[in-house]
Every structure is written in structure tokens, then in C-alpha cells.
Design an enzyme around this catalytic site. Sequence first.
Site, PDB file in Angstrom:
ATOM      1  N   GLU A 126     -10.366  -7.666   4.690  1.00 46.57           N
ATOM      2  CA  GLU A 126     -10.759  -6.204   4.395  1.00 46.57           C
ATOM      3  C   GLU A 126      -9.738  -5.571   3.489  1.00 46.57           C
ATOM      4  O   GLU A 126      -8.640  -6.513   3.222  1.00 46.57           O
ATOM      5  CB  GLU A 126     -10.941  -5.415   5.862  1.00 46.57           C
ATOM      6  CG  GLU A 126     -11.915  -5.882   6.566  1.00 46.57           C
ATOM      7  CD  GLU A 126     -13.290  -6.170   5.822  1.00 46.57           C
ATOM      8  OE1 GLU A 126     -13.609  -5.163   4.914  1.00 46.57           O
ATOM      9  OE2 GLU A 126     -14.035  -7.000   6.205  1.00 46.57           O
ATOM     10  N   HIS A 177       0.872  -1.066   0.030  1.00 42.81           N
ATOM     11  CA  HIS A 177      -0.142  -0.076   0.295  1.00 42.81           C
ATOM     12  C   HIS A 177       1.047   1.369   0.046  1.00 42.81           C
ATOM     13  O   HIS A 177       1.898   1.040   0.652  1.00 42.81           O
ATOM     14  CB  HIS A 177      -0.918   0.005   1.198  1.00 42.81           C
ATOM     15  CG  HIS A 177      -1.718   1.109   1.165  1.00 42.81           C
ATOM     16  ND1 HIS A 177      -2.987   1.266   0.447  1.00 42.81           N
ATOM     17  CD2 HIS A 177      -1.682   2.375   1.823  1.00 42.81           C
ATOM     18  CE1 HIS A 177      -3.502   2.493   0.506  1.00 42.81           C
ATOM     19  NE2 HIS A 177      -2.845   3.086   1.553  1.00 42.81           N
TER      20      HIS A 177
HETATM   21  C1  GRF Z   1       1.559   0.985  -6.138  1.00 44.99           C
HETATM   22  O1  GRF Z   1       1.557   2.124  -5.759  1.00 44.99           O
HETATM   23  C2  GRF Z   1       0.713   0.044  -5.384  1.00 44.99           C
HETATM   24  O2  GRF Z   1       1.276   0.491  -3.907  1.00 44.99           O
HETATM   25  C3  GRF Z   1      -0.664   0.396  -5.463  1.00 44.99           C
HETATM   26  O3  GRF Z   1      -0.908   0.545  -6.756  1.00 44.99           O
HETATM   27  C4  GRF Z   1       0.450   0.903  -7.418  1.00 44.99           C
HETATM   28  C5  GRF Z   1       0.634  -0.113  -8.365  1.00 44.99           C
HETATM   29  O4  GRF Z   1       1.719   0.369  -9.177  1.00 44.99           O
HETATM   30  N1  GRF Z   1      -1.599  -0.580  -4.641  1.00 44.99           N
HETATM   31  P1  GRF Z   1       2.282  -0.746 -10.486  1.00 44.99           P
HETATM   32  O5  GRF Z   1       1.315  -1.304 -10.890  1.00 44.99           O
HETATM   33  O6  GRF Z   1       3.118  -1.727  -9.256  1.00 44.99           O
HETATM   34  O7  GRF Z   1       3.319   0.170 -10.946  1.00 44.99           O
END
Ligand code: GRF
Length: 228
Positions: free
Chosen positions: A148, A114
Site C-alpha cells: 500500500e 514521506h
Molecule cells: C519529498 O518531499 C518526498 O518526501 C516526497 O516527494 C518529495 C520528493 O522531493 N515523497 P525530491 O524529488 O527528493 O526533491
Amino acid sequence: MAATVSIAAFASGGGTNLQAIIDNCEARRIDARVVVVISDQADAGVLARARNHDIPAQHVPVGRDRSEQFFEAERRHLEILREREVDLVVMAGYMRRIGPALLAAYPNAVLNIHPALLPSFPGVHGQRDAAEYGVRVSGCTVHFADPEFDTGPIIIQAAVPVLPDDDEDSLGARILQQEHRIYSQAIQWFAEGRLKVEGRRARLEPAAEATISPEPGVIISPPLTCEL
Ligand code: GRF
């Protein structure tokens, strides 16, 4: 010696996190290999990235959350994971919930990343929400997935400064660099069998620091301007 972990990556977007993980696997920096990539989006860039590395890539439409199609997709996911003898599921920009049957089949073996320091700024706009709120430090979090969103036990976090003119994009780019580092570190700890979960706390055994600051020891910069 860590065993080589077989990873299934779930992703919805461009896949830079997946790319970093694949690169680290191929360079043997981590004891893992990505054996399948699954996306809920037919045209996700992540599927092309997988195919560039001869990794099987599958589109599985998911439908509305907890609809009949959602549970049908979960059954398909489980079939694929069993066929590929997957040990670990990594959600790498996967914008969907992981269903209960999959979580039950992979206890403490589904990870998510995240782009904020959880439990601050959960949800799909972690970078934008942190920039708009005006926090001085943000970052990213790798955690075990639970039913969740963005709530499972935290494995590792990296902090980055939020600069005065930051917006979603500039802060997001700074955070993304750290995402690419800490996801592979979490995977390597999993491969080494070092991650234990007790209640809502994930422990690293033997204990080690699981907080990363990009410039070690320097989060607050410049130094304070008064004598304290
Ligand atoms: C990342 O910032 C991840 O934390 C979030 O979505 C983005 C995905 O980036 N959940 P990528 O597709 O790995 O470039």
C-alpha cells in the site's frame, strides 16, 4: 564494519533526496553507493542528477496502476536490479506503487520517505494537508515499503515545528531539510544490518533513538507562559 550497500533509487521528480544520498555516499558518510536510478518520468530532473554523477539512469514507463504495462515495468525493474546487483531499493519521491514481485524479491529492503509524521497525513500532499489542518508539529518518516502507500513499518522520524504563517511551501522546505538527514541515517542502519522487522514494528539493534528533533530537546517553543 558495514558492507557497502548497492542502492537502486526510484524517483519521479527533482531528486533532492537522491542528491543528498549521493553526496553522503561520495563523502563516505554512509556505506553505500547508488548504482542505478530509475524514473517513471522521461523528463524527471532526477535522471539528470544521476548522469551528473555517472550513475546509470533509466526511464521505465509504468502505465496505470496494476495495468499490464505496470506489471511489464515491474519485470523490467527486476531485470535492472539483478543486472546491477542491487541490495537496497530507495523510493525518493517515487509517486508510484511498488509491485508485489519486487517487494517479494527484496523483503525488508525497499524504503520510502514521506513528508509527514505517519500515520498522519499520508498521500501525495502531506505537507499541504498538515499545514491546512493546523497541527503544531509535522515532519517526515522513513519506512519500509509495503504493497500500500505510506503504511509500512517506520524506521525513523524527524519532527519540525509548524509556524503560524506556514503554507505548503514553507513547511515543505523545513521538512525537506530533515528528509535529507534521516534518509541517509536509515540507509546507514540498513548497511550496518541493524534493522529488524517484527510484525508492523521495525526495530533498531542495538536499540537507539530513532526520533530526531532539529533542535535537540526543543520542539515546543517558546516555553509555556503559565506555571505548570
Ligand atoms: C519529498 O518531499 C518526498 O518526501 C516526497 O516527494 C518529495 C520528493 O522531493 N515523497 P525530491 O524529488 O527528493 O526533491
